[in-house]
Design a protein around this motif. Sequence first.
Motif, PDB file in Angstrom:
ATOM      1  N   TYR A 169      -0.318  -8.366  19.439  1.00  0.00           N
ATOM      2  CA  TYR A 169      -1.155  -7.597  18.507  1.00  0.00           C
ATOM      3  C   TYR A 169      -1.965  -8.481  17.564  1.00  0.00           C
ATOM      4  N   ASP A 170      -1.540  -9.750  17.400  1.00  0.00           N
ATOM      5  CA  ASP A 170      -2.320 -10.630  16.520  1.00  0.00           C
ATOM      6  C   ASP A 170      -3.656 -11.025  17.144  1.00  0.00           C
ATOM      7  N   ARG A 171      -3.892 -10.647  18.390  1.00  0.00           N
ATOM      8  CA  ARG A 171      -5.166 -10.983  19.047  1.00  0.00           C
ATOM      9  C   ARG A 171      -6.230  -9.894  18.859  1.00  0.00           C
ATOM     10  N   PHE A 172      -5.849  -8.786  18.195  1.00  0.00           N
ATOM     11  CA  PHE A 172      -6.783  -7.668  18.088  1.00  0.00           C
ATOM     12  C   PHE A 172      -7.164  -7.410  16.638  1.00  0.00           C
ATOM     13  N   ASP A 173      -8.409  -6.983  16.477  1.00  0.00           N
ATOM     14  CA  ASP A 173      -8.933  -6.660  15.160  1.00  0.00           C
ATOM     15  C   ASP A 173      -8.835  -5.143  14.960  1.00  0.00           C
ATOM     16  N   PHE A 174      -7.993  -4.722  14.042  1.00  0.00           N
ATOM     17  CA  PHE A 174      -7.878  -3.291  13.739  1.00  0.00           C
ATOM     18  C   PHE A 174      -7.372  -3.106  12.314  1.00  0.00           C
ATOM     19  N   ASP A 175      -7.595  -1.924  11.764  1.00  0.00           N
ATOM     20  CA  ASP A 175      -7.203  -1.610  10.391  1.00  0.00           C
ATOM     21  C   ASP A 175      -5.994  -0.683  10.373  1.00  0.00           C
ATOM     22  N   VAL A 176      -5.330  -0.644   9.231  1.00  0.00           N
ATOM     23  CA  VAL A 176      -4.199   0.273   9.030  1.00  0.00           C
ATOM     24  C   VAL A 176      -4.645   1.360   8.051  1.00  0.00           C
ATOM     25  N   PRO A 177      -4.921   2.580   8.544  1.00  0.00           N
ATOM     26  CA  PRO A 177      -5.368   3.659   7.644  1.00  0.00           C
ATOM     27  C   PRO A 177      -4.255   4.070   6.691  1.00  0.00           C
ATOM     28  N   LEU A 178      -4.622   4.329   5.430  1.00  0.00           N
ATOM     29  CA  LEU A 178      -3.659   4.731   4.405  1.00  0.00           C
ATOM     30  C   LEU A 178      -4.129   5.995   3.707  1.00  0.00           C
ATOM     31  N   GLY A 179      -3.160   6.795   3.258  1.00  0.00           N
ATOM     32  CA  GLY A 179      -3.486   7.965   2.455  1.00  0.00           C
ATOM     33  C   GLY A 179      -3.517   7.603   0.981  1.00  0.00           C
ATOM     34  N   GLU A 180      -3.964   8.558   0.156  1.00  0.00           N
ATOM     35  CA  GLU A 180      -4.058   8.307  -1.284  1.00  0.00           C
ATOM     36  C   GLU A 180      -3.102   9.180  -2.088  1.00  0.00           C
ATOM     37  N   ASN A 181      -2.874  10.398  -1.620  1.00  0.00           N
ATOM     38  CA  ASN A 181      -2.096  11.354  -2.412  1.00  0.00           C
ATOM     39  C   ASN A 181      -0.722  11.665  -1.826  1.00  0.00           C
ATOM     40  N   GLY A 182      -0.468  11.264  -0.584  1.00  0.00           N
ATOM     41  CA  GLY A 182       0.840  11.516   0.023  1.00  0.00           C
ATOM     42  C   GLY A 182       1.088  12.965   0.369  1.00  0.00           C
ATOM     43  N   ASP A 183       0.041  13.756   0.520  1.00  0.00           N
ATOM     44  CA  ASP A 183       0.239  15.167   0.849  1.00  0.00           C
ATOM     45  C   ASP A 183       0.086  15.400   2.353  1.00  0.00           C
ATOM     46  N   GLY A 215       0.796   7.686   4.969  1.00  0.00           N
ATOM     47  CA  GLY A 215       0.081   8.777   4.302  1.00  0.00           C
ATOM     48  C   GLY A 215       0.293   8.743   2.802  1.00  0.00           C
ATOM     49  N   SER A 216       1.421   8.120   2.369  1.00  0.00           N
ATOM     50  CA  SER A 216       1.696   7.984   0.933  1.00  0.00           C
ATOM     51  C   SER A 216       1.110   6.698   0.370  1.00  0.00           C
ATOM     52  N   GLY A 217       0.336   6.005   1.164  1.00  0.00           N
ATOM     53  CA  GLY A 217      -0.354   4.815   0.674  1.00  0.00           C
ATOM     54  C   GLY A 217       0.410   3.516   0.841  1.00  0.00           C
ATOM     55  N   VAL A 218       1.548   3.532   1.546  1.00  0.00           N
ATOM     56  CA  VAL A 218       2.333   2.304   1.739  1.00  0.00           C
ATOM     57  C   VAL A 218       1.810   1.572   2.972  1.00  0.00           C
ATOM     58  N   ASN A 219       1.321   0.384   2.754  1.00  0.00           N
ATOM     59  CA  ASN A 219       0.693  -0.377   3.842  1.00  0.00           C
ATOM     60  C   ASN A 219       1.759  -1.119   4.641  1.00  0.00           C
ATOM     61  N   TYR A 220       2.380  -0.420   5.583  1.00  0.00           N
ATOM     62  CA  TYR A 220       3.423  -1.047   6.407  1.00  0.00           C
ATOM     63  C   TYR A 220       3.291  -0.545   7.843  1.00  0.00           C
ATOM     64  N   ASP A 221       2.803  -1.411   8.675  1.00  0.00           N
ATOM     65  CA  ASP A 221       2.639  -1.123  10.107  1.00  0.00           C
ATOM     66  C   ASP A 221       3.178  -2.341  10.850  1.00  0.00           C
ATOM     67  N   LEU A 222       4.190  -2.134  11.679  1.00  0.00           N
ATOM     68  CA  LEU A 222       4.836  -3.268  12.355  1.00  0.00           C
ATOM     69  C   LEU A 222       3.853  -4.078  13.195  1.00  0.00           C
ATOM     70  N   ARG A 223       2.811  -3.435  13.696  1.00  0.00           N
ATOM     71  CA  ARG A 223       1.834  -4.160  14.528  1.00  0.00           C
ATOM     72  C   ARG A 223       1.139  -5.235  13.709  1.00  0.00           C
ATOM     73  N   LYS A 224       1.056  -5.036  12.376  1.00  0.00           N
ATOM     74  CA  LYS A 224       0.470  -6.034  11.482  1.00  0.00           C
ATOM     75  C   LYS A 224       1.545  -6.906  10.846  1.00  0.00           C
ATOM     76  N   VAL A 225       2.609  -6.262  10.369  1.00  0.00           N
ATOM     77  CA  VAL A 225       3.634  -6.974   9.605  1.00  0.00           C
ATOM     78  C   VAL A 225       4.412  -7.927  10.493  1.00  0.00           C
ATOM     79  N   LYS A 226       4.801  -7.441  11.668  1.00  0.00           N
ATOM     80  CA  LYS A 226       5.640  -8.237  12.561  1.00  0.00           C
ATOM     81  C   LYS A 226       4.814  -8.888  13.667  1.00  0.00           C
ATOM     82  N   SER A 227       3.712  -8.226  13.986  1.00  0.00           N
ATOM     83  CA  SER A 227       2.793  -8.715  15.020  1.00  0.00           C
ATOM     84  C   SER A 227       3.521  -9.071  16.317  1.00  0.00           C
ATOM     85  N   TYR A 228       4.331  -8.126  16.816  1.00  0.00           N
ATOM     86  CA  TYR A 228       5.040  -8.349  18.071  1.00  0.00           C
ATOM     87  C   TYR A 228       4.058  -8.308  19.243  1.00  0.00           C
ATOM     88  N   SER A 229       4.544  -8.697  20.396  1.00  0.00           N
ATOM     89  CA  SER A 229       3.710  -8.756  21.602  1.00  0.00           C
ATOM     90  C   SER A 229       2.472  -9.603  21.314  1.00  0.00           C
TER      91      SER A 229
END
Length: 367
Positions: free
Chosen positions: A238-252, A222-236
Amino acid sequence: MLRTQEFNINFGPQHPSTHGVFRVVLTMDGERIVRAEPICGYLHRGMEKLAESRTYPQFIPYTDRMDYLAAMLQNWGYVMAVEKLMGIEVPERAEYLRVISGELSRLTSHVLATGVYALDMGGFTGFLLCFREREKMMDLLEELTGSRMTLSYARIGGVAADVPEGWLDKLKKLMDEMPGYIDEYDGLITGNEIFQARTKAVGVLKPETAINYSLSGPVLRGSGVNYDLRKVKSYSIYDRFDFDVPLGENGDCFDRFFCRVREMRQSVRIIQQAIEQIKEIDGPIIAKVPKVLKPPKGEAYEEIESSKGIIGYYVVSDGSNKPYRVHVRRPSFINLGYLDEMLRGYLIADVVAILGSIDIVLGEVDC
């Protein structure tokens, strides 16, 4: 000049907006918050200590009780750590079933978070709307696992059972309908002017602060930091699926809430892809593991992206059939670490908005 004096207010532990037995001692200057002291421990059951007197498989149902709103993800994190300790390779079909059940669990958690947050802000209709879909998903999970709240599906080496006949078709039908339901939430809750007035520019969390406090999940993103283990680590798988990581802009508060709503859409995408791909995957749903599990002496840590953030299991083996030590990294507990500073300077009316935006579950906080 009008003389003022600071005073304390107990918020909780039975306040409905604390979402469980949680107390915050607020030091107030008029209606303005000077300090906030979170008091945890009312639900403490000593889960980590209990693990030492249970065998490795026996501890699986205990993990459900920590985040009972996304129990599948708790199971999954623990069994992954034990599998790493023992060098067990999970069959492909079981990985798909874990992804499907895990994302469905994430959906039920986010739908509930959305509904109760609307209720926290005074919107009762949104709360009812979200429960309408949550019940449908819980029906499917109950059909899959045999229980409705403390779901236990992952097993060391795979999953408990394959899906019942026709289950995937029912799931596909619901997932096809979900985008329309999420549009309803957006129209009724996200677009509501009063809701936005109470959540925008409230409880602002800067990206560097979120990182420094080890926050994770929608609170971090929500604070705009693009860190999702499903993308970063790609365990199990998850690298076989197409999906986005939603991010916030203001951190509120609004950004943290809206991240969860948009993550629901991504979970639907993942499940839809998994349903299509699993049709081509046949085979066992659990690896060949010994009846009595005795991992070699050593230690292992595994973590996954749960609905609240990163949940990690650190397991130490002394070579017996019971863990020598288990420690759990609980995102709800860690995400509360910044609550004091997040509340300072805001009005008492904002406490519910800020605390609700973190989306805690006390079973996990008080592990």
